[in-house]
Design a protein around this motif. Structure first.
Motif, mmCIF file in Angstrom:
data_model
loop_
_atom_site.group_PDB
_atom_site.id
_atom_site.type_symbol
_atom_site.label_atom_id
_atom_site.label_comp_id
_atom_site.label_asym_id
_atom_site.label_seq_id
_atom_site.Cartn_x
_atom_site.Cartn_y
_atom_site.Cartn_z
ATOM 1 N N THR A 140 -99.301 12.474 -28.432
ATOM 2 C CA THR A 140 -100.128 11.449 -27.889
ATOM 3 C C THR A 140 -98.604 10.276 -27.298
ATOM 4 O O THR A 140 -99.776 9.032 -26.750
ATOM 5 C CB THR A 140 -101.409 11.065 -28.669
ATOM 6 N N GLY A 141 -98.376 10.660 -28.649
ATOM 7 C CA GLY A 141 -96.639 9.210 -28.285
ATOM 8 C C GLY A 141 -97.140 8.231 -29.384
ATOM 9 O O GLY A 141 -97.913 8.065 -30.036
ATOM 10 N N PRO A 142 -96.120 7.528 -29.730
ATOM 11 C CA PRO A 142 -96.191 6.468 -30.297
ATOM 12 C C PRO A 142 -96.927 4.771 -30.211
ATOM 13 O O PRO A 142 -96.441 5.028 -28.460
ATOM 14 C CB PRO A 142 -94.518 6.085 -30.635
ATOM 15 N N MET A 143 -97.708 4.354 -31.536
ATOM 16 C CA MET A 143 -98.397 3.279 -31.133
ATOM 17 C C MET A 143 -97.008 2.019 -30.941
ATOM 18 O O MET A 143 -95.909 2.406 -30.476
ATOM 19 C CB MET A 143 -98.732 2.594 -32.341
ATOM 20 N N ILE A 144 -97.455 1.013 -29.616
ATOM 21 C CA ILE A 144 -96.489 0.120 -29.917
ATOM 22 C C ILE A 144 -96.889 -1.275 -30.684
ATOM 23 O O ILE A 144 -97.348 -0.391 -31.779
ATOM 24 C CB ILE A 144 -96.841 -1.126 -28.826
ATOM 25 N N THR A 145 -95.870 -2.351 -31.420
ATOM 26 C CA THR A 145 -95.835 -3.090 -31.849
ATOM 27 C C THR A 145 -96.399 -3.521 -32.327
ATOM 28 O O THR A 145 -97.195 -4.386 -31.156
ATOM 29 C CB THR A 145 -94.034 -3.069 -32.120
ATOM 30 N N GLY A 146 -96.636 -4.177 -33.462
ATOM 31 C CA GLY A 146 -98.250 -5.811 -33.633
ATOM 32 C C GLY A 146 -96.926 -6.719 -33.747
ATOM 33 O O GLY A 146 -95.768 -6.378 -33.754
ATOM 34 N N SER A 147 -97.488 -7.744 -34.616
ATOM 35 C CA SER A 147 -97.034 -8.954 -34.842
ATOM 36 C C SER A 147 -97.660 -9.939 -35.462
ATOM 37 O O SER A 147 -98.961 -10.454 -35.466
ATOM 38 C CB SER A 147 -96.591 -10.365 -32.883
ATOM 39 N N HIS A 148 -97.007 -10.250 -37.037
ATOM 40 C CA HIS A 148 -97.637 -11.196 -37.660
ATOM 41 C C HIS A 148 -97.208 -12.440 -38.133
ATOM 42 O O HIS A 148 -96.085 -12.140 -38.171
ATOM 43 C CB HIS A 148 -98.158 -10.823 -39.490
ATOM 44 N N ARG A 149 -97.310 -14.108 -37.386
ATOM 45 C CA ARG A 149 -96.810 -14.998 -37.529
ATOM 46 C C ARG A 149 -95.102 -15.118 -37.531
ATOM 47 O O ARG A 149 -94.832 -15.275 -37.822
ATOM 48 C CB ARG A 149 -96.993 -15.395 -38.612
ATOM 49 N N GLY A 150 -95.007 -14.250 -36.250
ATOM 50 C CA GLY A 150 -93.928 -14.117 -35.358
ATOM 51 C C GLY A 150 -92.708 -12.872 -35.961
ATOM 52 O O GLY A 150 -92.161 -13.205 -35.428
ATOM 53 N N GLU A 151 -93.616 -11.983 -36.735
ATOM 54 C CA GLU A 151 -92.798 -11.142 -36.949
ATOM 55 C C GLU A 151 -93.336 -9.143 -36.833
ATOM 56 O O GLU A 151 -94.404 -9.779 -36.491
ATOM 57 C CB GLU A 151 -92.606 -11.173 -38.790
ATOM 58 N N ARG A 152 -92.208 -8.643 -35.629
ATOM 59 C CA ARG A 152 -93.191 -7.698 -35.686
ATOM 60 C C ARG A 152 -93.013 -6.832 -36.741
ATOM 61 O O ARG A 152 -92.368 -6.746 -37.536
ATOM 62 C CB ARG A 152 -91.420 -7.129 -34.690
ATOM 63 N N LEU A 153 -94.171 -5.699 -36.130
ATOM 64 C CA LEU A 153 -94.952 -4.288 -36.993
ATOM 65 C C LEU A 153 -95.221 -3.726 -36.556
ATOM 66 O O LEU A 153 -95.892 -3.489 -34.983
ATOM 67 C CB LEU A 153 -96.081 -5.824 -38.003
ATOM 68 N N GLY A 154 -94.949 -3.145 -37.622
ATOM 69 C CA GLY A 154 -95.612 -1.511 -37.235
ATOM 70 C C GLY A 154 -95.997 -1.125 -38.316
ATOM 71 O O GLY A 154 -95.055 -0.574 -39.309
ATOM 72 N N ALA A 155 -97.204 -0.071 -38.016
ATOM 73 C CA ALA A 155 -97.363 0.982 -39.530
ATOM 74 C C ALA A 155 -96.236 2.872 -39.379
ATOM 75 O O ALA A 155 -95.858 2.742 -38.341
ATOM 76 C CB ALA A 155 -99.179 1.899 -38.897
ATOM 77 N N CYS A 156 -96.216 2.699 -40.352
ATOM 78 C CA CYS A 156 -96.782 2.381 -41.470
ATOM 79 C C CYS A 156 -95.833 1.717 -42.625
ATOM 80 O O CYS A 156 -96.116 1.558 -43.925
ATOM 81 C CB CYS A 156 -97.755 3.339 -42.147
ATOM 82 N N THR A 157 -94.406 1.748 -42.308
ATOM 83 C CA THR A 157 -93.364 1.404 -43.260
ATOM 84 C C THR A 157 -94.014 -0.312 -43.572
ATOM 85 O O THR A 157 -93.652 -1.146 -44.816
ATOM 86 C CB THR A 157 -92.236 1.422 -42.232
ATOM 87 N N ASP A 158 -93.864 -1.310 -42.536
ATOM 88 C CA ASP A 158 -94.491 -2.625 -42.602
ATOM 89 C C ASP A 158 -95.395 -2.902 -43.421
ATOM 90 O O ASP A 158 -95.893 -3.529 -44.158
ATOM 91 C CB ASP A 158 -94.943 -3.459 -41.070
ATOM 92 N N CYS A 159 -96.660 -1.823 -43.339
ATOM 93 C CA CYS A 159 -97.368 -1.536 -44.118
ATOM 94 C C CYS A 159 -97.493 -1.037 -45.436
ATOM 95 O O CYS A 159 -98.121 -2.373 -46.459
ATOM 96 C CB CYS A 159 -98.650 0.041 -44.063
ATOM 97 N N ARG A 160 -96.637 -0.898 -45.831
ATOM 98 C CA ARG A 160 -96.114 -0.415 -47.459
ATOM 99 C C ARG A 160 -95.330 -1.229 -47.945
ATOM 100 O O ARG A 160 -95.594 -1.876 -49.539
ATOM 101 C CB ARG A 160 -94.958 0.906 -47.548
ATOM 102 N N ARG A 161 -94.418 -1.975 -46.824
ATOM 103 C CA ARG A 161 -93.503 -3.139 -47.150
ATOM 104 C C ARG A 161 -94.386 -4.058 -47.987
ATOM 105 O O ARG A 161 -94.682 -5.365 -48.430
ATOM 106 C CB ARG A 161 -92.746 -3.784 -47.052
#
Length: 567
Positions: A140-161
């Motif tokens: 199916t392929g990887p998701m594109i990244t998201g953004s929170h208050r100007g910070e690039r985010l991705g599941a799920c390393t950033d989830c844990r951090r």
């Protein structure tokens, strides 16, 4: 249509009946006379990683029909990591059995496997290896990244951090809830080097996927073009005089290539378990000492979280897996044949290269000395592993006092207690979280830092368990300790205050307790109790599941079972 006829005692009648009912689907005789390509429909309303499967199926069908075949999709089990109790690993083998039996039971000249979320790719490859019908994988392929208050985010390393920061008190309830809507902004798998990305790259490296398919983002038009090409190729495989079967693609040499790539991309520790399970279906075992040596020879080259800083869409823009393969071609067995019909060497040369900075050259790696290391010692007689590339360097050689949690329940109840006797240089030990102990070997090896230490700014500690860890996680975490505690392994004999020694460079994991004391403790040991183990799949699971070094597969599903009287 003549393949695998239902048995009515009259083959002619069986074919007649089959055609009568399939014609109720609206197929013509012309359509039914063409090569039939099965397509595993792994869509589920519970599985966001597979949200785009219906579009992928349509693209595959288009490719099949353009090549003169008849595409027929059929449902299989679909698993999402966050929606599978007790863990998706518990049902991975069930999915593999579903795939094997449905591919074998239904008439098809070749099958297209659609994977995505962590355990689906290995389950599909395990089932395909056992059924041994010509097969080709796409994902199916990887998701594109998201953004929170100007910070690039991705599941799920950033989830844990970010969840760690929330536990430490630096992110409040309102903001963490806001973040939960930004981490997974679309369909597809985790966009870091988690298990889904790892297994997609390993599958491409071992030759079961057309070149370039592992890294294409789920929402990209190239994802559908790759699916169409996969459908075309499936027809060509079916039409071949002797269709190339999974056992002819997934050879020992091809699996060695997958293991090498696992090290080079800084892949998930879960990949080790899954490759071991696939190998068992093919009739051989992974050589873990060889895998460890590969790590010493193969630096981590891919700058992706959790080892680096990038995301899968960055790897796609850099040229995908081919950018890695070109750098380590001299370490690969490039004469292996792939589903493209070419050798791996030919696949590598067919793809263009360009200047990029996501995949590092060998002389400037993200991490040297191996992404994953094998550990042995009196605490792990059959082995354990650590993802040293995502660990704190200062903790790779460490001696500390054990703080023991006897179960996941015990961990949940005590880890955040203000009364917990724990210091930053202690070693957190989790027992009974392995294949049988949990059950299902959950991704609980990423033990949370006790809240009172997290509040002091402690971000990492040595943590040891018989559990797994998400490929998106990071830290100085020893995993897959074997034998597991619930199967009588020494891990179950560790007590609070015991001294534990970790030396990753030496490949050593040692419990500083005498053999005599361990023998005395063993007299009082008993396996953890489990409910509802007398019937159904759970009974089968407990009777058959193997340890991590054999991929946690069921013994009777291996080509060569370890115990011929296991059923």
């Amino acid at each position: 249509m003549r393949k695998g006829l239902a048995n009515y005692g009259d083959a002619g009648f069986s074919l007649f009946l089959r055609k009568a009912f399939i014609k109720a689907m609206g197929y013509s005789d012309d359509a039914l006379d063409r090569p039939i390509i099965g397509i595993t429909n792994t869509y589920s309303g519970y599985n966001a990683c597979h949200r785009n499967v219906p579009d992928i199926i349509e693209a595959i069908k288009r490719g099949v029909m353009l090549a003169g075949g008849l595409p027929i999709d059929f449902p299989t089990i679909s698993m999402h990591e966050a929606f599978s109790h007790p863990t998706s690993m518990f049902t991975r083998n069930l999915m593999s059995m579903d795939v094997e039996e449905m591919v074998r039971a239904q008439p098809m000249d070749a099958v297209v496997l659609i994977g995505g979320c962590d355990k689906t790719v290995p389950a599909l490859l395990m089932g395909a290896a056992s059924a041994d019908v010509p097969a080709i994988l796409t994902v199916t392929g990887p998701m594109i990244t998201g953004s929170h208050r100007g910070e690039r985010l991705g599941a799920c390393t950033d989830c844990r951090r970010l969840w760690g920061q929330h536990r430490g008190g630096s992110i409040g309830e309102e903001e963490i809830e806001e973040i939960s809507g930004k981490l997974a902004p679309g369909p597809g798998t985790c966009m870091v080097m988690g298990t889904a990305s790892t297994m997609a790259l390993c599958a491409e490296a071992m030759g079961m996927m057309l070149p370039g398919g592992a890294a294409i983002p789920a929402v990209h038009a190239d994802r559908l073009r790759h699916a169409e090409a996969t459908g075309r190729r499936a027809v060509e495989m079916a039409a071949a005089e002797t269709g190339v079967r999974p056992t002819e693609i997934m050879t020992k040499a091809a699996m060695r290539n997958a293991m090498r790539v696992l090290q080079a991309v800084g892949g998930s520790t879960n990949g080790v378990v899954h490759l071991a399970a696939i190998a068992g279906r093919l009739g051989f075992d992974l050589d873990m000492e060889d895998f460890d040596q590969m790590g010493r020879e193969t630096p981590v080259l891919v700058d992706l979280k959790p080892t680096g800083q990038g995301y899968m869409e960055d790897l796609f823009k850099a040229g995908g897996l081919n950018a890695v393969l070109r750098n380590i071609a001299h370490l690969l067995e490039t004469d292996c044949v792939t589903v493209s019909g070419r050798t791996l060497a030919e696949d590598i040369e067919a793809e263009p290269m360009w200047k990029q900075d996501v995949v590092r050259p060998l002389d400037n790696p993200i991490h040297s000395g191996g992404g994953i290391r094998l550990l042995r010692g009196n605490l792990a007689p059959n082995g354990a592993i650590i993802k040293q590339a995502a660990a704190t360097a200062s903790l790779l050689k460490h001696r500390g006092r054990a703080v023991v949690f006897t179960s996941l329940k015990d961990l949940a109840e005590r880890v955040d207690s203000p009364d917990l006797d724990v210091k930053a240089d202690d070693v957190l030990v989790l027992q009974n979280a392995g294949p049988k102990g949990a059950p299902g070997m959950p991704e609980s090896g990423y033990l949370p830092i006790p809240k009172k230490l997290a509040a002091q700014g402690i971000k990492d500690m040595v943590r040891i368990s018989d559990a797994r860890m998400s490929g998106t996680a990071f830290g100085s975490i020893v995993l897959h300790v074997s034998p597991e505690a619930a199967d009588g392994g020494p891990l179950g004999l560790v007590r609070d205050g015991d001294m534990v020694e970790l030396d990753v460079e030496a490949g050593r994991l040692h419990l500083d307790v005498s053999d005599e004391e361990l023998a005395e403790r063993r007299k009082g040991w008993a396996p953890p109790p489990h409910e509802d183990v007398e019937r159904g799949y759970k009974r089968l699971y407990f009777q058959q599941v193997l340890q991590a070094e054999h991929g946690c597969d069921f013994d009777f599903l291996r080509k060569h079972p370890l115990n011929t009287k296991s059923l």
